[in-house]
Design a protein around this motif. Structure first.
Motif, short mmCIF file in Angstrom:
data_model
loop_
_atom_site.label_atom_id
_atom_site.label_comp_id
_atom_site.label_asym_id
_atom_site.label_seq_id
_atom_site.Cartn_x
_atom_site.Cartn_y
_atom_site.Cartn_z
N MET A 98 24.59 -4.91 68.86
CA MET A 98 23.15 -4.74 68.14
C MET A 98 22.93 -3.41 67.87
O MET A 98 22.51 -3.32 66.56
N GLU B 14 25.40 -1.00 67.27
CA GLU B 14 26.21 -0.87 66.13
C GLU B 14 25.74 -1.41 64.94
O GLU B 14 25.94 -0.81 63.58
N GLY B 15 25.23 -2.67 64.77
CA GLY B 15 24.82 -3.48 63.68
C GLY B 15 23.72 -2.40 62.96
O GLY B 15 23.59 -2.43 61.98
N SER B 16 22.76 -1.98 63.88
CA SER B 16 21.70 -1.18 63.09
C SER B 16 22.16 0.31 62.56
O SER B 16 21.97 0.59 61.43
N TYR B 17 23.10 0.80 63.50
CA TYR B 17 23.50 2.06 62.76
C TYR B 17 24.45 2.11 61.62
O TYR B 17 24.29 2.97 60.68
N ALA B 18 25.14 0.99 61.46
CA ALA B 18 26.05 0.69 60.49
C ALA B 18 25.04 0.35 59.14
O ALA B 18 25.44 0.77 57.96
N MET B 19 23.93 0.08 59.43
CA MET B 19 22.88 -0.10 58.31
C MET B 19 22.41 1.20 57.89
O MET B 19 21.29 1.37 56.91
N GLY B 20 22.75 2.31 58.47
CA GLY B 20 22.30 3.63 57.96
C GLY B 20 21.17 4.13 58.90
O GLY B 20 20.28 4.81 58.58
N ALA B 21 20.69 3.26 60.13
CA ALA B 21 19.48 3.66 60.67
C ALA B 21 19.78 4.85 61.85
O ALA B 21 20.64 5.13 62.06
N THR B 22 18.67 5.58 62.04
CA THR B 22 18.62 6.77 62.97
C THR B 22 18.51 6.19 64.36
O THR B 22 18.36 5.08 64.46
N MET C 197 31.41 5.59 62.27
CA MET C 197 31.12 4.87 63.68
C MET C 197 31.59 5.65 65.00
O MET C 197 30.94 5.50 66.15
N ILE D 181 24.51 9.45 58.72
CA ILE D 181 23.40 8.46 58.16
C ILE D 181 23.85 8.12 56.66
O ILE D 181 23.48 7.00 56.10
N ASN E 79 26.79 -10.18 64.28
CA ASN E 79 25.78 -9.67 65.16
C ASN E 79 24.42 -9.40 64.27
O ASN E 79 23.92 -8.48 64.31
N PHE F 13 20.50 -9.54 64.17
CA PHE F 13 19.34 -9.00 65.02
C PHE F 13 18.72 -10.17 65.36
O PHE F 13 18.42 -10.92 64.78
N VAL G 22 14.41 0.18 57.03
CA VAL G 22 15.08 1.54 57.39
C VAL G 22 14.95 2.61 56.52
O VAL G 22 14.81 3.79 56.75
#
Lengths: 307, 292
Positions: free
Chosen positions: A190, A192-200, B92, B122, B136, B138, B152
């Motif tokens: 979860m 990783e999915g968020s970070y991969a979208m460019g989230a901090t 990553m 980022i 995955n 959300f 975001v």
């Protein structure tokens, strides 16, 4: 027949033996589980049975609406509201400390801190929960109250604000530790999915991890609320023992638990109304805690994002 | 075909010569327009890329070019470093402590080094999207899943978000299946739909490049076919880098294929050529199923 095959009779005997053992152990486990259930039922039963004679003398209406609680006076009054108010005020002051602090600590430890820092801070934090509550009580009375008196002139020596703040500090470890466990249980894919979208990190924590961990976080809050509602020593020591119908935390007041401990320590005869009144108060305490629990679960079901 | 192969090998030996102290491994970089039929511009170039997990070196001196709006497949046996390589492109690995990059991955046309210390991961991830092995989504609604990247980035306009979400869902070929249930949970979808939802999520922010890490290994053959079709169609607008265990898949969807083994790039070529006429024994062994 091949060499390693067994004849059916010993095979069946072995299966039967294992089955009997399984059933035995299952029964044992069930019994262990039932101990908790029966204890709870027994407590409710005793509270109700002991409180019934009280309500034969005191009409339920007076109990719920009278604004004075003076069961030990020559002219006793039995209004529970002052005690409920005292309990709610100290609880809300405590939560105003514990929920923001506990949640912030949990987010930091779960999402920001390095592995090593987390493994150092968490045990230290949990140790805070191991300090005896009487120590917190005197901490409130002799440290926090004098400090608050400098900020708020005219603050009485016994007040709910000081007691509530210290209860808040006391339950921070519970809230932080249980919330952190819940956040760490959110699967890494979860994040990783968020970070991969460019989230901090913060966005990931607030938008993905927190909603995913909400049911666990709510459980942490409910645990904290239950602790705050049921806390006795701190309020008995620092908030004063005078029942006082007020919503102002800078005043002195008694809580349900403080009243119970005060009466239990006295020498009231067992069949007196004063003695029975502690069971009525205990019943109210149970209902207040239960109400918070139900509200918490209802809110959780409404908002959680189960993964 | 034959002449092109020779050209590739010429370039390869030229490259090998240019790397002082180069090992005997073949460093292949298909240079410019020469070797490639209808060659596209270079979108990204890895040079001398090493990667370390603690003291373990997982990638060893990788040199490779990714073509703009083409599909490049990474194949190789488990543990060969293809996923590790893929995950360098969107940094990553920065999320794992004790990891280290060496070398560079330049992204064009603006020529930033994706793995440079002073480049914000980022920013890199905002430009390069990723789709994971296990779908995955959300635990949010279908709509909010796709809107995530936009939110975001601070987009607030409801109308604009709605527009972008619909566009992304259409591009991911899932709009017709979900248009009447945008407020259902993303987890209520089937595995293949979840994966296409994740592709829509990645597309919503208009990435320049999409990374796919074995995107169909958790899916049934029909769902796999739909994802493959989608990847082929995506080539029109975005550069695709895909890791796959499935050689047929690499052959079906990709324009270029890189074969990796034990952290090294063994061979890189136009897909049709790599599969029909591999230049290296190891590649041939792998694609004919002799190991891996």
């Amino acid at each position: 027949m091949t060499a390693n095959s067994q004849s059916p009779a010993p095979l069946r005997r072995s299966i039967r033996r294992r089955r009997v053992r399984d059933r035995l152990i299952e029964a044992l486990l069930l019994a262990a589980g039932l101990v908790a259930v029966f204890t709870t039922l027994a407590i409710v039963w005793i509270l109700v049975v002991e409180a019934l004679p009280f309500f034969e003398h005191v009409p339920l209406r007076d109990f719920l609406t009278d604004t004075m609680w003076t069961p030990l006076f020559a002219e006793p009054r039995y209004g529970i509201l002052p005690l409920v108010a005292g309990t709610l005020v100290t609880t809300f002051v405590a939560l105003a400390v514990a929920i923001p602090a506990g949640t912030t600590i949990a987010i930091y430890l779960s999402e920001f801190a390095s592995h090593r820092l987390r493994e150092t801070v968490k045990p230290a934090l949990e140790m805070l929960g191991a300090v005896p509550t009487i120590v917190y009580g005197y901490f409130a009375l002799v440290m926090v109250t004098p400090f608050l008196q400098k900020l708020i002139p005219g603050l009485p020596g016994f007040n709910m604000l000081s007691a509530g703040l210290v209860i808040g500090v006391m339950i921070v470890p519970y809230v932080a530790s249980v919330s952190e466990d819940a956040m760490r249980a959110v699967p890494n894919y979860m994040r990783e999915g968020s970070y991969a979208m460019g989230a901090t990190r913060l966005q990931t924590a607030m938008r993905v991890v927190m909603p995913g961990a909400l049911s666990g976080i709510a459980a942490a809050y409910i645990l904290g609320i239950s602790r705050a509602v049921g806390e006795t020593m701190v309020v008995a020591v620092a908030a004063g023992l005078q029942p006082n119908l007020t919503w102002n935390p800078t005043e002195s007041a008694a809580t349900i638990t403080a009243f119970i401990v005060q009466v239990s320590l006295g020498d009231l005869p067992h069949d007196s109304i004063g003695y029975q009144s502690i069971f009525a108060a205990g019943l109210v305490l149970l209902i207040v805690t239960l109400a918070f629990n139900i509200a918490g679960f209802a809110l959780t079901r409404r908002f959680r994002e189960a993964y | 075909m034959a002449t092109q192969t020779i050209e590739v090998n010429e370039v390869a030996s030229a490259m090998r010569g240019s790397h002082a102290g180069g090992t005997d491994r073949l460093r292949v970089a298909v240079e410019g327009e020469r070797a490639v039929a209808g060659g596209a511009a270079v979108k990204a170039r890895a040079s001398g890329l090493n990667f370390f997990y603690g003291g373990t070196q997982a990638l060893k001196g990788l040199d490779m070019e990714i073509r703009d709006r083409q599909v490049t497949a990474l194949i190789g046996p488990s543990g060969c470093g293809k996923s590790t390589f893929l995950r360098c492109f969107n940094r990553m690995h920065d999320l794992t402590p004790h990891t280290r990059y060496e070398g560079s991955i330049h992204l064009y046309p603006d020529d930033i080094d994706l793995i440079a210390k002073d480049v914000d991961p980022i920013e890199v991830r905002m430009r390069i999207g990723m789709v994971f092995q296990k779908p995955n989504p959300f635990p949010k609604t279908i709509f909010e899943n796709v809107a995530y990247g936009l939110r975001v980035r601070g987009m607030r306009s409801k109308a604009l978000i709605e527009e972008e979400v619909e566009k992304a869902l259409r591009d991911a070929a899932i709009w017709d299946e979900v248009k009447d249930r945008l407020n259902d949970s993303g987890l209520s979808l089937s595995g293949g739909q979840q994966q296409r939802l994740c592709i829509a999520r990645a597309l919503a922010t208009n990435p320049e490049m999409l990374l796919f890490d074995e995107p169909t290994s958790a899916l049934d053959p029909i769902a796999t076919a739909r994802i493959e079709e989608l990847i082929t169609a995506l080539r029109e607008r975005v550069t695709v880098l895909i890791v796959t265990h499935n050689m047929q898949q690499a052959a079906r969807v990709s324009d270029y294929t890189a074969f990796m083994y034990l952290g090294e790039l063994i061979e890189f070529d136009v897909t049709s050529r790599l599969f029909t006429n591999p230049g290296r024994k190891a590649t041939e062994d792998y694609i004919t199923g002799r190991y891996g």
